[in-house]
Design a protein around this motif. Structure first.
Motif, short mmCIF file in Angstrom:
data_model
loop_
_atom_site.label_atom_id
_atom_site.label_comp_id
_atom_site.label_asym_id
_atom_site.label_seq_id
_atom_site.Cartn_x
_atom_site.Cartn_y
_atom_site.Cartn_z
N MET A 1 0.83 -1.22 0.00
CA MET A 1 0.00 0.00 0.00
C MET A 1 0.86 1.26 0.00
SD MET A 1 -3.00 -0.78 2.77
CE MET A 1 -4.20 -2.10 2.55
N SER A 2 0.27 2.35 -0.51
CA SER A 2 0.91 3.66 -0.41
C SER A 2 0.74 4.15 1.03
CB SER A 2 0.25 4.65 -1.36
OG SER A 2 -1.09 4.90 -0.96
N GLU A 3 1.47 5.20 1.41
CA GLU A 3 1.38 5.75 2.76
C GLU A 3 -0.04 6.23 3.06
OE1 GLU A 3 3.62 5.65 5.23
OE2 GLU A 3 4.77 4.42 3.83
N ASN A 4 -0.69 6.85 2.08
CA ASN A 4 -2.07 7.32 2.29
C ASN A 4 -3.04 6.17 2.51
OD1 ASN A 4 -1.55 10.05 2.13
ND2 ASN A 4 -1.80 10.14 -0.10
N GLN A 5 -2.85 5.08 1.76
CA GLN A 5 -3.71 3.90 1.95
C GLN A 5 -3.51 3.27 3.32
OE1 GLN A 5 -2.33 1.85 -1.60
NE2 GLN A 5 -4.37 1.99 -2.52
N LYS A 6 -2.25 3.24 3.77
CA LYS A 6 -1.94 2.66 5.08
C LYS A 6 -2.64 3.43 6.20
CE LYS A 6 2.60 0.60 4.22
NZ LYS A 6 4.03 0.68 4.54
N ARG A 7 -2.71 4.74 6.05
CA ARG A 7 -3.29 5.56 7.11
C ARG A 7 -4.74 5.21 7.39
NH1 ARG A 7 -0.55 9.95 4.41
NH2 ARG A 7 1.43 10.38 5.45
N SER A 8 -5.44 4.73 6.36
CA SER A 8 -6.84 4.36 6.56
C SER A 8 -6.98 3.08 7.37
CB SER A 8 -7.53 4.20 5.20
OG SER A 8 -7.00 3.09 4.50
N TYR A 9 -5.87 2.33 7.45
CA TYR A 9 -5.88 1.08 8.21
C TYR A 9 -5.28 1.27 9.60
CZ TYR A 9 -7.41 -2.12 4.56
OH TYR A 9 -8.18 -2.80 3.63
N LEU A 10 -4.11 1.91 9.64
CA LEU A 10 -3.36 1.98 10.89
C LEU A 10 -3.98 3.01 11.82
CD1 LEU A 10 0.22 1.80 9.34
CD2 LEU A 10 -1.22 -0.07 10.17
N GLY A 11 -4.38 2.56 12.99
CA GLY A 11 -5.06 3.41 13.95
C GLY A 11 -6.57 3.26 13.89
N LYS A 12 -7.07 2.94 12.70
CA LYS A 12 -8.51 2.75 12.55
C LYS A 12 -8.88 1.27 12.53
CE LYS A 12 -12.47 3.99 9.66
NZ LYS A 12 -12.93 4.60 8.40
N GLU A 13 -8.29 0.51 11.62
CA GLU A 13 -8.55 -0.93 11.55
C GLU A 13 -7.64 -1.73 12.48
OE1 GLU A 13 -11.03 -2.08 9.83
OE2 GLU A 13 -11.53 -0.17 8.85
N ILE A 14 -6.42 -1.22 12.67
CA ILE A 14 -5.44 -1.87 13.56
C ILE A 14 -4.93 -0.83 14.54
CG2 ILE A 14 -3.38 -3.31 13.69
CD1 ILE A 14 -3.55 -3.68 10.68
N ALA A 15 -4.96 -1.13 15.82
CA ALA A 15 -4.47 -0.20 16.84
C ALA A 15 -3.53 -0.94 17.78
CB ALA A 15 -5.63 0.41 17.62
N MET A 16 -2.77 -0.16 18.57
CA MET A 16 -1.75 -0.78 19.41
C MET A 16 -1.72 -0.13 20.79
SD MET A 16 2.12 -1.71 18.25
CE MET A 16 3.21 -2.72 19.27
N VAL A 17 -1.52 -0.95 21.81
CA VAL A 17 -1.32 -0.49 23.19
C VAL A 17 0.08 -0.94 23.61
CG1 VAL A 17 -2.10 -0.68 25.58
CG2 VAL A 17 -3.77 -0.69 23.73
N PHE A 18 0.86 0.00 24.13
CA PHE A 18 2.26 -0.27 24.45
C PHE A 18 2.47 -0.59 25.93
CE2 PHE A 18 2.16 2.35 20.69
CZ PHE A 18 3.04 1.72 19.84
N GLN A 19 3.69 -1.05 26.25
CA GLN A 19 4.02 -1.47 27.61
C GLN A 19 3.99 -0.32 28.60
OE1 GLN A 19 7.70 -3.62 27.92
NE2 GLN A 19 7.88 -3.34 30.11
N GLU A 20 4.60 0.80 28.25
CA GLU A 20 4.75 1.91 29.20
C GLU A 20 3.97 3.11 28.72
OE1 GLU A 20 4.78 4.12 31.80
OE2 GLU A 20 6.00 2.42 32.44
N PRO A 21 2.76 3.33 29.25
CA PRO A 21 1.92 4.43 28.77
C PRO A 21 2.52 5.80 29.03
CG PRO A 21 0.96 3.44 30.73
CD PRO A 21 2.08 2.56 30.30
N MET A 22 3.37 5.93 30.05
CA MET A 22 3.93 7.25 30.35
C MET A 22 4.82 7.74 29.22
SD MET A 22 3.65 9.55 32.61
CE MET A 22 4.41 11.14 32.94
N THR A 23 5.53 6.82 28.56
CA THR A 23 6.37 7.23 27.44
C THR A 23 5.60 7.23 26.12
OG1 THR A 23 7.15 4.96 27.22
CG2 THR A 23 8.50 6.44 28.53
N SER A 24 4.45 6.55 26.08
CA SER A 24 3.65 6.50 24.86
C SER A 24 2.71 7.71 24.74
CB SER A 24 2.81 5.22 24.81
OG SER A 24 3.63 4.09 24.94
#
Length: 521
Positions: free
Chosen positions: A77-100
């Motif tokens: 995918m192009s960067e613009n196409q990826k943006r429609s997926y990343l954060g919307k279709e796929i999301a992520m929670v990290f280990q240390e929220p204070m640094t995230s």
């Protein structure tokens, strides 16, 4: 099939030849499934997750394979196409929220930013959705939290904010990378229950990355075991736990401290407390101690806050005594007062060891990153005085050997060491002046299960060799049960229960202790 990772390899282009960190891995995630990924640091599990999200370092290269979401290959995918997926279709929670989380942005602005990027809602609608999302993750005062900054929240609250942010656009896949590692046992149970709730109510598929096999067994239907960038075993969680086929998997499972494996008297061989004239000798006595913090560390009228209330206990020479409790219970504050790092206390603290030493949770931040290991370990000897340069170097070499490190480690900086090596350096530093009393504040909680096992074994070997006494602070009840002779339970600054570890764990008297034990995975 919702997600298909097919023959993916990842390497770093800034090394020649290219250093491969993920080697030809393949796995799938179905709709509504919770898939676990386990393995030690450097196994490639987090790099795999970051690559799915497109968050790997600029120097990292996906050299082969496909990552498909509902049949669509993210890698083509192009960067613009990826943006429609990343954060919307796929999301992520990290280990240390204070640094995230962004430390200079208010909570409400950070959560609603996801809506601003992926939807056309008005500012008013974004705020309404944000308040709903904060409430759904168990934050019962969202209006108040909306205008707060991350540092004003507890660790558990920050992690709930991260989950709200990840879930606000109703993604189909949630990647949770060590989301409970830094949390107390009861808060960990709350966060895991929240993830289960999101999975059940919203049908979100979850990829749960953890080095805690108890978490994986509780949460997941299937799991993947990774080692050195490869998948060495995968299948149903219960099949793998009951009948692991690979030696690496067996090693991981065997390394886990577990109350459930042996809910009997502690089997660890512990040296008997020292006696003088037939009497047990006390290393530490704490009597009626109240500990306070002052604003900016200065004593000012009206800004004194009491953290620890009327604490009384003792530790005999040669004992390992544990302190357990949630964040804010006062256990680390008590430890710092005993070590002489907080003098704002009333009551009596008597220690026969003139220089109690302390080993902290995060060795990276507690060691001087601008100096080499040789300098770090020599410095206490220089300050004490009375040693020649040759004597100092000989003692550093001996102590490195005692903690299982080669002499060449002395010529490295902290950032050049693994997590386990750094913690070994911290232990060596604590023993340089031959202190008989060591305070260990969450000293193994951030380590992978096999490295944790190595450090615990090392601590017990050093204890027996030098007749050491340990005050061991941890939120991991399994570890406390395994190595401690006695345990102290703290809640809201008070000692609510103390006694022999086996007795307290088998028949807890206080309701708070029962709650902590009930939360053990």
């Amino acid at each position: 099939m919702l997600l298909d990772v097919n023959n993916v390899s990842i390497g770093f282009a800034d090394t020649k030849p290219m250093q491969m960190v993920v080697n030809n891995i393949s796995f799938q995630v179905d709709q509504g499934e919770i898939l676990g990924i386990v393995g030690e640091s450097g196994s490639g599990k987090s790099m795999t997750a970051l690559s799915i999200m497109g968050l790997h370092k600029d120097t990292a290269r996906i050299t082969s394979g496909e990552i498909r979401v509902e049949g669509n290959n993210l890698l083509s995918m192009s960067e613009n196409q990826k943006r429609s997926y990343l954060g919307k279709e796929i999301a992520m929670v990290f280990q240390e929220p204070m640094t995230s989380l962004n430390p200079v942005m208010k909570i409400g602005d950070q959560v609603s930013e996801m809506l601003a990027i992926h939807t056309r809602l008005s500012r008013k609608e974004q705020k309404e959705k944000t308040l709903e999302a904060l409430f759904e993750v168990g934050l019962n005062n969202p209006e108040e939290l909306y205008n707060k900054y991350p540092h004003e929240l507890s660790g558990g609250m920050r992690q709930r904010v991260m989950i709200a942010m990840a879930m606000i656009c109703k993604p189909k896949i949630l990647i949770a990378d060590e989301p409970t590692t830094a949390l107390d046992v009861s808060v960990q149970a709350q966060i895991l229950a929240l993830l289960k709730k999101m999975n059940k109510e919203h049908g979100v598929s979850i990829i749960l990355i953890s080095h805690d096999l108890g978490v994986i067994r509780t949460m997941c239907e299937r799991t993947i075991v990774m080692s050195q960038g490869k998948i060495v075993e995968q299948g149903l969680v219960e099949d793998i736990f009951r009948n692991p086929k690979q030696e690496y998997t067996k090693k991981l499972i065997d390394a886990v401290p577990s109350i459930h494996k042996k809910m009997v008297e502690i089997e660890t061989v512990v040296q008997s407390p020292s006696k003088v004239n037939g009497q047990v000798s006390k290393m530490l006595s704490v009597n009626g101690v109240n500990i306070y913090y002052y604003q900016n560390g200065r004593i000012r009228r009206g800004v004194k806050k009491q953290i620890v209330k009327q604490a009384s206990f003792h530790i005999n020479e040669g004992e390992v005594v544990g302190i357990v409790g949630e964040s804010g219970s006062g256990k680390s504050t008590l430890a710092k007062a005993i070590a002489g790092l907080n003098m704002f206390y009333e009551g009596e603290i008597t220690c026969t060891e003139t220089r109690p030493q302390m080993v902290f949770q995060d060795p990276y931040s507690s060691l001087n990153q601008a100096k080499k290991v040789q300098w770090i370990l020599e410095e206490p000897l220089k300050i004490k005085g009375g040693y020649t340069k040759q004597e100092r170097r000989r003692l550093v070499k001996e102590k490195l050997s005692e903690v299982g490190l080669l002499e060449e480690i002395g010529n490295r900086y902290v950032y050049q060491l693994s997590g386990g090596q750094r913690q070994r350096v911290c232990i060596a530093a604590a023993l340089m002046l031959h202190s008989k009393f060591v305070i260990l504040d969450e000293a193994v909680s951030a380590l992978d299960v096999t490295i944790q096992r190595q450090i615990l074994n090392l601590l017990m070997e050093l204890k027996d060799k030098h007749n050491l006494t340990y005050l061991f602070i941890s939120h991991d009840m399994n570890v406390i049960h395994e190595i401690c002779d006695r345990v102290i339970v703290m809640n809201e600054g008070k000692i609510v229960e103390q006694g022999d570890t086996g007795e307290v764990f088998r028949a807890p008297k206080d309701e708070y202790t029962k709650k902590l034990l009930a939360a053990i995975l």
